[in-house]
Design a protein around this motif. Structure first.
Motif, PDB file in Angstrom:
ATOM      1  N   PRO A  48      -1.984   0.634 -16.365  1.00  0.00           N
ATOM      2  CA  PRO A  48      -2.981   0.455 -15.311  1.00  0.00           C
ATOM      3  C   PRO A  48      -3.957   1.633 -15.261  1.00  0.00           C
ATOM      4  CG  PRO A  48      -0.741   0.215 -14.447  1.00  0.00           C
ATOM      5  CD  PRO A  48      -0.636   0.713 -15.852  1.00  0.00           C
ATOM      6  N   ASP A  49      -5.185   1.347 -14.822  1.00  0.00           N
ATOM      7  CA  ASP A  49      -6.197   2.405 -14.699  1.00  0.00           C
ATOM      8  C   ASP A  49      -6.232   2.964 -13.276  1.00  0.00           C
ATOM      9  OD1 ASP A  49      -7.279   0.213 -13.420  1.00  0.00           O
ATOM     10  OD2 ASP A  49      -9.238   0.346 -14.398  1.00  0.00           O
ATOM     11  N   TYR A  50      -5.097   2.826 -12.583  1.00  0.00           N
ATOM     12  CA  TYR A  50      -4.994   3.315 -11.210  1.00  0.00           C
ATOM     13  C   TYR A  50      -3.595   3.871 -10.970  1.00  0.00           C
ATOM     14  CZ  TYR A  50      -3.264  -1.459 -11.118  1.00  0.00           C
ATOM     15  OH  TYR A  50      -2.603  -2.615 -11.419  1.00  0.00           O
ATOM     16  N   GLY A  82      -8.529  -2.316   1.709  1.00  0.00           N
ATOM     17  CA  GLY A  82      -9.370  -1.154   1.448  1.00  0.00           C
ATOM     18  C   GLY A  82      -8.795  -0.329   0.315  1.00  0.00           C
ATOM     19  N   ILE A  83      -8.412   0.915   0.628  1.00  0.00           N
ATOM     20  CA  ILE A  83      -7.820   1.804  -0.374  1.00  0.00           C
ATOM     21  C   ILE A  83      -6.358   2.113  -0.074  1.00  0.00           C
ATOM     22  CG2 ILE A  83     -10.041   2.871  -0.995  1.00  0.00           C
ATOM     23  CD1 ILE A  83      -9.217   5.275   0.806  1.00  0.00           C
ATOM     24  N   LYS A  84      -5.825   1.507   1.016  1.00  0.00           N
ATOM     25  CA  LYS A  84      -4.474   1.847   1.467  1.00  0.00           C
ATOM     26  C   LYS A  84      -3.518   0.660   1.419  1.00  0.00           C
ATOM     27  CE  LYS A  84      -6.145   5.291   4.755  1.00  0.00           C
ATOM     28  NZ  LYS A  84      -6.233   5.604   6.184  1.00  0.00           N
ATOM     29  N   SER A  85      -2.246   1.003   1.203  1.00  0.00           N
ATOM     30  CA  SER A  85      -1.184   0.012   1.221  1.00  0.00           C
ATOM     31  C   SER A  85       0.029   0.634   1.907  1.00  0.00           C
ATOM     32  CB  SER A  85      -0.818  -0.403  -0.204  1.00  0.00           C
ATOM     33  OG  SER A  85       0.203  -1.385  -0.193  1.00  0.00           O
ATOM     34  N   ILE A  86       0.682  -0.153   2.740  1.00  0.00           N
ATOM     35  CA  ILE A  86       1.861   0.338   3.453  1.00  0.00           C
ATOM     36  C   ILE A  86       3.105  -0.295   2.854  1.00  0.00           C
ATOM     37  CG2 ILE A  86       3.066   0.455   5.667  1.00  0.00           C
ATOM     38  CD1 ILE A  86       0.304   0.499   6.997  1.00  0.00           C
ATOM     39  N   ARG A  87       4.028   0.570   2.459  1.00  0.00           N
ATOM     40  CA  ARG A  87       5.310   0.121   1.909  1.00  0.00           C
ATOM     41  C   ARG A  87       6.385   0.409   2.945  1.00  0.00           C
ATOM     42  NH1 ARG A  87       7.951  -1.145  -2.781  1.00  0.00           N
ATOM     43  NH2 ARG A  87       6.095  -1.026  -4.083  1.00  0.00           N
ATOM     44  N   ARG A 117     -10.859   1.101  -4.364  1.00  0.00           N
ATOM     45  CA  ARG A 117     -10.598  -0.100  -3.568  1.00  0.00           C
ATOM     46  C   ARG A 117      -9.537  -0.952  -4.242  1.00  0.00           C
ATOM     47  NH1 ARG A 117     -12.163  -2.648   0.616  1.00  0.00           N
ATOM     48  NH2 ARG A 117     -13.888  -1.323   1.203  1.00  0.00           N
ATOM     49  N   ILE A 118      -8.609  -1.466  -3.442  1.00  0.00           N
ATOM     50  CA  ILE A 118      -7.536  -2.321  -3.950  1.00  0.00           C
ATOM     51  C   ILE A 118      -8.112  -3.698  -4.259  1.00  0.00           C
ATOM     52  CG2 ILE A 118      -5.310  -3.380  -3.409  1.00  0.00           C
ATOM     53  CD1 ILE A 118      -4.868  -0.928  -1.491  1.00  0.00           C
ATOM     54  N   THR A 119      -8.007  -4.092  -5.504  1.00  0.00           N
ATOM     55  CA  THR A 119      -8.556  -5.382  -5.936  1.00  0.00           C
ATOM     56  C   THR A 119      -7.601  -6.525  -5.579  1.00  0.00           C
ATOM     57  OG1 THR A 119      -7.488  -5.271  -8.092  1.00  0.00           O
ATOM     58  CG2 THR A 119      -9.687  -4.254  -7.907  1.00  0.00           C
ATOM     59  N   GLN A 120      -8.116  -7.733  -5.668  1.00  0.00           N
ATOM     60  CA  GLN A 120      -7.279  -8.911  -5.424  1.00  0.00           C
ATOM     61  C   GLN A 120      -6.166  -8.988  -6.461  1.00  0.00           C
ATOM     62  OE1 GLN A 120      -7.547 -10.892  -2.644  1.00  0.00           O
ATOM     63  NE2 GLN A 120      -5.545 -11.572  -3.360  1.00  0.00           N
ATOM     64  N   GLU A 121      -6.444  -8.570  -7.680  1.00  0.00           N
ATOM     65  CA  GLU A 121      -5.425  -8.564  -8.742  1.00  0.00           C
ATOM     66  C   GLU A 121      -4.235  -7.675  -8.343  1.00  0.00           C
ATOM     67  OE1 GLU A 121      -5.039  -7.465 -13.492  1.00  0.00           O
ATOM     68  OE2 GLU A 121      -6.747  -6.696 -12.343  1.00  0.00           O
ATOM     69  N   ILE A 122      -4.525  -6.515  -7.801  1.00  0.00           N
ATOM     70  CA  ILE A 122      -3.454  -5.604  -7.355  1.00  0.00           C
ATOM     71  C   ILE A 122      -2.725  -6.198  -6.158  1.00  0.00           C
ATOM     72  CG2 ILE A 122      -2.932  -3.309  -6.440  1.00  0.00           C
ATOM     73  CD1 ILE A 122      -5.411  -2.315  -8.067  1.00  0.00           C
ATOM     74  N   LYS A 123      -3.480  -6.762  -5.216  1.00  0.00           N
ATOM     75  CA  LYS A 123      -2.841  -7.415  -4.057  1.00  0.00           C
ATOM     76  C   LYS A 123      -1.900  -8.524  -4.507  1.00  0.00           C
ATOM     77  CE  LYS A 123      -6.347  -6.641  -0.531  1.00  0.00           C
ATOM     78  NZ  LYS A 123      -7.289  -7.294   0.386  1.00  0.00           N
ATOM     79  N   ASN A 124      -2.292  -9.266  -5.530  1.00  0.00           N
ATOM     80  CA  ASN A 124      -1.443 -10.344  -6.034  1.00  0.00           C
ATOM     81  C   ASN A 124      -0.136  -9.816  -6.599  1.00  0.00           C
ATOM     82  OD1 ASN A 124      -3.424 -12.183  -5.320  1.00  0.00           O
ATOM     83  ND2 ASN A 124      -4.212 -12.412  -7.403  1.00  0.00           N
ATOM     84  N   LEU A 125      -0.145  -8.609  -7.164  1.00  0.00           N
ATOM     85  CA  LEU A 125       1.087  -7.980  -7.638  1.00  0.00           C
ATOM     86  C   LEU A 125       2.001  -7.607  -6.477  1.00  0.00           C
ATOM     87  CD1 LEU A 125      -0.182  -5.411 -10.300  1.00  0.00           C
ATOM     88  CD2 LEU A 125       1.231  -7.423 -10.734  1.00  0.00           C
ATOM     89  N   LEU A 126       1.378  -7.063  -5.427  1.00  0.00           N
ATOM     90  CA  LEU A 126       2.131  -6.518  -4.306  1.00  0.00           C
ATOM     91  C   LEU A 126       2.594  -7.558  -3.300  1.00  0.00           C
ATOM     92  CD1 LEU A 126      -0.122  -3.416  -3.584  1.00  0.00           C
ATOM     93  CD2 LEU A 126       2.100  -3.425  -4.732  1.00  0.00           C
TER      94      LEU A 126
END
Length: 130
Positions: A48-50, A82-87, A117-126
């Motif tokens: 990944p590039d992130y 946005g740029i954040k994710s809560i685990r 920014r969190i892309t839809q592709e990343i959201k789909n993983l999470l």
């Protein structure tokens, strides 16, 4: 919910002077389980590039584990925008909740180390499709 669980037996190195698991160890377990979960989620992505960077931990210690206890460390991803994710995390000994916590991660560009920014592709993983 994209739920992940890991079991662990408390070792002598994880015990503090009060004969229970040191609070810092729980945070290490949280980091380990989130890394394991993330690597499972991206197993089919070459590189990944992130990257994720922790910007906040919130930990509620409810009970204690001692040497030899088997604990269950659960994690899942919640609000992601946005740029954040809560685990989220819950650590159990049997049915007893030991720790309930959450970590806020910021997504960074792997090369520039700047927020991304969190892309839809990343959201789909999470976050699995409901």
């Amino acid at each position: 919910m994209n739920f992940f669980e890991k079991k662990h037996i408390v070792s002598p190195l994880e015990i503090d002077e009060y004969n229970h698991v040191n609070n810092v160890v729980y945070v290490q377990w949280m980091q380990d389980v989130s890394n394991d979960h993330w690597h499972l989620l991206i197993k089919d992505i070459p590189k990944p590039d992130y990257v994720w960077f922790v910007i906040r931990h919130e930990v509620d210690y409810k009970s204690q584990a001692i040497l030899g206890d088997e604990v269950r460390i659960n994690t899942w991803v919640g609000k992601t925008e946005g740029i954040k994710s809560i685990r989220h995390y819950e650590i159990y000994k049997g049915e007893t909740l030991l720790v309930k916590s959450q970590t806020t991660f910021c997504l960074l560009d792997a090369k520039t180390q700047r927020p991304k920014r969190i892309t839809q592709e990343i959201k789909n993983l999470l976050l699995p499709v409901k």
